[in-house]
Design an enzyme around this catalytic site. Sequence first.
Site, PDB file in Angstrom:
ATOM      1  N   HIS A 101     -16.384  20.211  49.128  1.00 30.41           N
ATOM      2  CA  HIS A 101     -16.817  20.813  47.854  1.00 30.41           C
ATOM      3  C   HIS A 101     -18.236  21.393  47.969  1.00 30.41           C
ATOM      4  CE1 HIS A 101     -16.046  20.598  43.246  1.00 30.41           C
ATOM      5  NE2 HIS A 101     -16.651  21.725  43.590  1.00 30.41           N
ATOM      6  N   ALA A 118     -18.556  24.964  48.557  1.00 32.60           N
ATOM      7  CA  ALA A 118     -18.436  26.423  48.506  1.00 32.60           C
ATOM      8  C   ALA A 118     -19.558  27.057  47.698  1.00 32.60           C
ATOM      9  CB  ALA A 118     -17.078  26.822  47.925  1.00 32.60           C
ATOM     10  N   GLY A 132     -11.947  36.670  38.411  1.00 30.66           N
ATOM     11  CA  GLY A 132     -13.247  36.611  37.769  1.00 30.66           C
ATOM     12  C   GLY A 132     -14.357  37.004  38.721  1.00 30.66           C
ATOM     13  N   ARG A 154     -10.497  24.684  41.833  1.00 33.45           N
ATOM     14  CA  ARG A 154     -10.467  23.333  41.285  1.00 33.45           C
ATOM     15  C   ARG A 154      -9.236  22.614  41.817  1.00 33.45           C
ATOM     16  NH1 ARG A 154     -15.129  21.155  39.296  1.00 33.45           N
ATOM     17  NH2 ARG A 154     -16.288  22.772  38.198  1.00 33.45           N
ATOM     18  N   ILE A 175     -15.707  35.441  41.110  1.00 33.20           N
ATOM     19  CA  ILE A 175     -15.459  35.075  42.506  1.00 33.20           C
ATOM     20  C   ILE A 175     -14.269  35.846  43.066  1.00 33.20           C
ATOM     21  CG2 ILE A 175     -14.863  33.174  44.062  1.00 33.20           C
ATOM     22  CD1 ILE A 175     -16.268  31.327  41.961  1.00 33.20           C
ATOM     23  N   GLU A 231     -12.319  13.193  44.558  1.00 32.12           N
ATOM     24  CA  GLU A 231     -13.496  13.414  45.402  1.00 32.12           C
ATOM     25  C   GLU A 231     -14.447  12.235  45.302  1.00 32.12           C
ATOM     26  OE1 GLU A 231     -15.218  17.203  44.417  1.00 32.12           O
ATOM     27  OE2 GLU A 231     -13.346  18.295  44.771  1.00 32.12           O
TER      28      GLU A 231
END
Length: 349
Positions: free
Chosen positions: A307, A309, A178, A259, A180, A288
Site C-alpha cells: 500500500h 502507491a 478519475g 481499494r 488516476i 492490511e
Amino acid sequence: MSTTVLAAGDHFVLPRLLGDAVRSATADSGPVDVRELTLPWPHTPFGPVGEVVEASGTEDELIAALQGAQVCVTQMAPLTERVLAHCPDLKLMCVSRGGPVNANLAAATRHGVAVCYAPGRNAVATAEHTLTLLLAAARGVGDTHTDLRHGVWRGDYYDYDNCGIEIEGATVGLVGYGAIGSRVAKVLAAMGARVLVHDPYVRPEQLAGVAEQVDLDTLLTRSRIVSLHARVTDETTGMIGAQQIARMPRGSVLVNCARGALLDYEAVCDALDAGQLAGAAFDVYPQEPVPTDSRLLKTPGIVMTPHIAGGSQEVAHKAARIVAGEVGRFLRGEPLAHCANPEVLAARA
C-alpha cells in the site's frame, strides 16, 4: 491576535512540511503560531480510532495537543466526537488526503468545525505506481525476481507459454477514469494500447483520442489487462469476483492499486492457480497488513507492494501545500477550495 495551528504530521507528511507550508501560505494573514505533533503512521498501521477509520494516534494525545488551537492540519489525526467535545476552540480541520476518512463529518458539522481535504494529491504517484505494477505483472517480473534472489536462473521463463505480453497492441480495460485512471489511460494509449474504460460518470469528451467507454461486461471480455481505479461504494464493493474474472480472456492480467474491497482475492488466487489469470499485481488488500497465512503470499504470478502507491516525496509536499492553502484562505475570509461540510461555512456567514 495570533492563530494557533497544530501541524499533526507523521513519518510521511512530516510535521515540519505542514508547518513550513502553513507559514508560507499565511504570511499575509496575521500572526500564526504553529505547533507540531508527530503521529506514528506508517511505522504503526492506521486503523479505527473511536468512530473514524484509517486514523493514526490516539484521541487523548490529539486532545492535549489541540488545546487552544483554532486550526489543525494533518494526514491521519482522528477527528472524533470525543476530540471535538474537548477542543472547543477548533474551527478548521484540514486533512491532507484524498478524502477526510479520519474525520467524523457529522460531528464536526454539529460542532461548527469545517473539514477540508486534498483531492488529487497523490494522483501522479499512484498512476505511476499502477503502471509499474501493471508492466511487472504483464512480464512476470515478480516470480523471476524472486527466483533470482534465491540464486535460481530459470530459462523456462522464455518458453512461449511462460512469456509475458506487450502493451503495444494489447487491449487494456480501466474500471474508473478519475484523476488516476485518466493518467494511466494516457500513458497506455501513448504506448500503443487500445484502452477501454468503464465509468458511469465519465463524459465522452474526456475520453476523446484516448479511450473508449464500454459497459463492464464488454470491458472484461475484450481486455487482456484490467486495472481497477474505482472508489469503494455499496455498488462497487466486491464488483470483481469469480464470475467477472471468468469473463476475461484466458491468460489475462489483473491489477488493483485502488481499494481492496473492490476485489475478491480468493477468486484471484483460484484463477491464477487454474491459469485463467497469468498474472496479478496489488498494492491494496482486504486486510492490511496482509496476514502471514494469506494465499496471496503463496500463489505464483502475483506482484505485491505494501500500500505504497500514493507515496512519494512529491506527494508529501503537495499534500502540505494543499492544506496550507486552505488555512490561508480561511484566515483571509476567502472561500475554501475543498470543504467536505460547506454547511458549516454557510452557517457562519
